[in-house]
Design a protein around this motif. Structure first.
Motif: not given
Length: 478
Positions: A393-408
């Motif tokens: 879960a950490g390897g899949g969900v969190i990178p996508v979350l962080l990219v989504g929040l930072l790449w507006k």
């Protein structure tokens, strides 16, 4: 009465109390799906704080980490710092942000603000539910093993009995029965936990040098040394940290909080308690190793309590672990069921009422509980079960979350419910989630996180969503 009789008596009385609390809140919890899932976003600081503590300090933190301390010693500390320190990271970075919204799950948040893709939401739901199911199985397994030592009963029957109780009271009362029982459980866990560590470390005169000398005498002095490479430390830390950041139970508590400040303060304080207590539990495993170097690691803490301490001490320790296990199991079971209904069922059903969704969630509690029992019987160790789920879960969900929040899409605009503001495309999210989970399990979470983040950006750039593509300026005609 003997120890076995007292153990059964404590178990039955506690279970009756939990069931009473669940029936007390049954009507309120069943009034709507939002009430059943997040109490309508009305919980005050005290309830959030103690439910966080009770959920965090499960049987793994009192038994599982002692087993790892007994087995690998100080090498377990980076995982502890990552796993428990993630609560502090969550408090400082995400808790206040999450509490501004009234979503039911992290998948719903990511879908509304970042992705707008049902398939990605379902993948997030599956991955985050894995953490919850692994934790539930870990609580049941740890409680079964401990009860077997204390009462002489086959752990299989205790796992089944223990699971039946927390499944039933979670089904009936939803989040209300969970948080109100954990208000009491969390306070008792802190008090009994401090007493427990005092009892254990008194055996070494509260001296690290004495512990080291005792380990040297039994040929286990190497466990006290911190002999790990940077890559090993980083892998352990990120596995624990990213796994916890993907845990629905903590996001759900933030969504349930009355105000953002309450959510961030509660998670910060509970994170500090967790990192201190769990590090001490690892050290307690070393104390046991010094006294008996020939045990099965999973029996390290039960042996120390049962064989080396008084019956009163043993009973109080059993009460501590029982409260920790059943509170964590109920919270996690509730979160897993909410994830499945909210992220896998609701987006694909139309025309259903709130009451129907509540009813679906209650039955889902039962199904998840049964599945978690299977995980408990299959797993070789509590921490091993956690670690695998964290990695996926950490390897899949969190990178996508962080990219989504930072790449507006619009850098100056804040995230608001109902407003999509991320350049991550549906296919970018899907590939990032799947590749991150698979690569993390196959090659380690460091590679998984890196690959997931890169693929999320690259796929989103080359295969953007249609709306973003239409919004891009076209080149003038020659």
């Amino acid at each position: 009465m003997n120890l076995a009789a007292w153990t059964w008596a404590i178990t039955i009385i506690a279970c009756l109390f939990f069931l009473f609390m669940s029936f007390r809140f049954r009507e309120k919890a069943s009034s709507s799906f939002a009430q059943y899932a997040i109490a309508g976003g009305t919980l005050p600081f005290a309830l959030i704080l103690f439910t966080d503590i009770a959920t965090i300090m499960g049987v793994g933190n009192f038994v599982g980490h002692a087993a790892k301390g007994y087995e690998i010693g100080m090498a377990n500390i980076p995982f502890v710092v990552g796993e428990q320190g993630a609560k502090i990271v969550f408090a400082l970075v995400f808790a206040g942000f999450a509490a501004k919204f009234s979503y039911n799950t992290i998948g719903e948040l990511m879908n509304d603000l970042l992705l707008r893709d049902k398939m990605s939401r379902a993948l997030i739901g599956i991955l985050t539910a894995c953490i919850m199911i692994a934790w539930i199985g870990g609580q049941a397994k740890g409680m079964g093993d401990l009860f077997a030592v204390f009462s002489g009963t086959d752990p299989l029957w205790m796992i089944l009995f223990f699971s039946a109780i927390f499944i039933l009271y979670t089904m009936i009362g939803g989040i209300y029965s969970v948080v109100w029982t954990e208000l009491i459980q969390g306070g008792l866990i802190v008090v009994l936990g401090l007493w427990f560590y005092y009892q254990v470390f008194a055996r070494t005169d509260f001296s690290f040098s004495t512990l080291q000398a005792n380990l040297n005498e039994v040929g286990a002095g190497h466990l006290i040394a911190f002999q790990l490479s940077f890559a090993e430390v980083a892998t352990l830390f990120i596995t624990g940290c990213f796994g916890v950041l993907a845990a629905q139970v903590y996001w759900q508590r933030c969504f349930a909080a009355r105000e953002p400040k309450s959510a961030s303060r509660a998670m910060l304080y509970s994170g500090i308690v967790a990192i201190v207590f769990t590090s001490l539990t690892t050290m307690a495993g070393l104390v046991t190793k010094a006294e008996n170097p020939n045990l099965d690691p999973n029996q390290a803490m039960p042996w120390l309590i049962l064989e080396q301490m008084s019956q009163t001490t043993a009973l109080l320790f059993f009460l501590l672990v029982f409260l920790a296990a059943i509170s964590s199991a109920a919270s996690l079971l509730h979160s897993a069921a909410v994830i499945i209904i909210n992220d896998l069922v609701i987006p694909h059903t139309a025309g259903k009422t709130d009451n129907q969704y509540v009813r679906y969630t209650k039955w889902c509690v039962l199904l998840v509980g049964v599945f978690a029992i299977g995980a408990a019987l299959w797993a070789q160790s509590i921490i091993g079960l956690f670690s695998m789920a964290y990695t996926m879960a950490g390897g899949g969900v969190i990178p996508v979350l962080l990219v989504g929040l930072l790449w507006k899409r619009k850098r100056q605009e804040r995230f608001q419910m109902g407003m999509h503001n991320s350049r991550v495309s549906p296919w970018g999210a899907r590939i990032g989630l799947v590749s991150g989970a698979i690569c993390s399990v196959t090659w380690g979470i460091l590679w998984g996180v890196l690959i997931a983040a890169l693929l999320t950006v690259l796929i989103s750039y080359f295969v953007p969503r249609k709306r973003d593509l239409a919004a891009e300026p076209t080149a003038p005609s020659p």
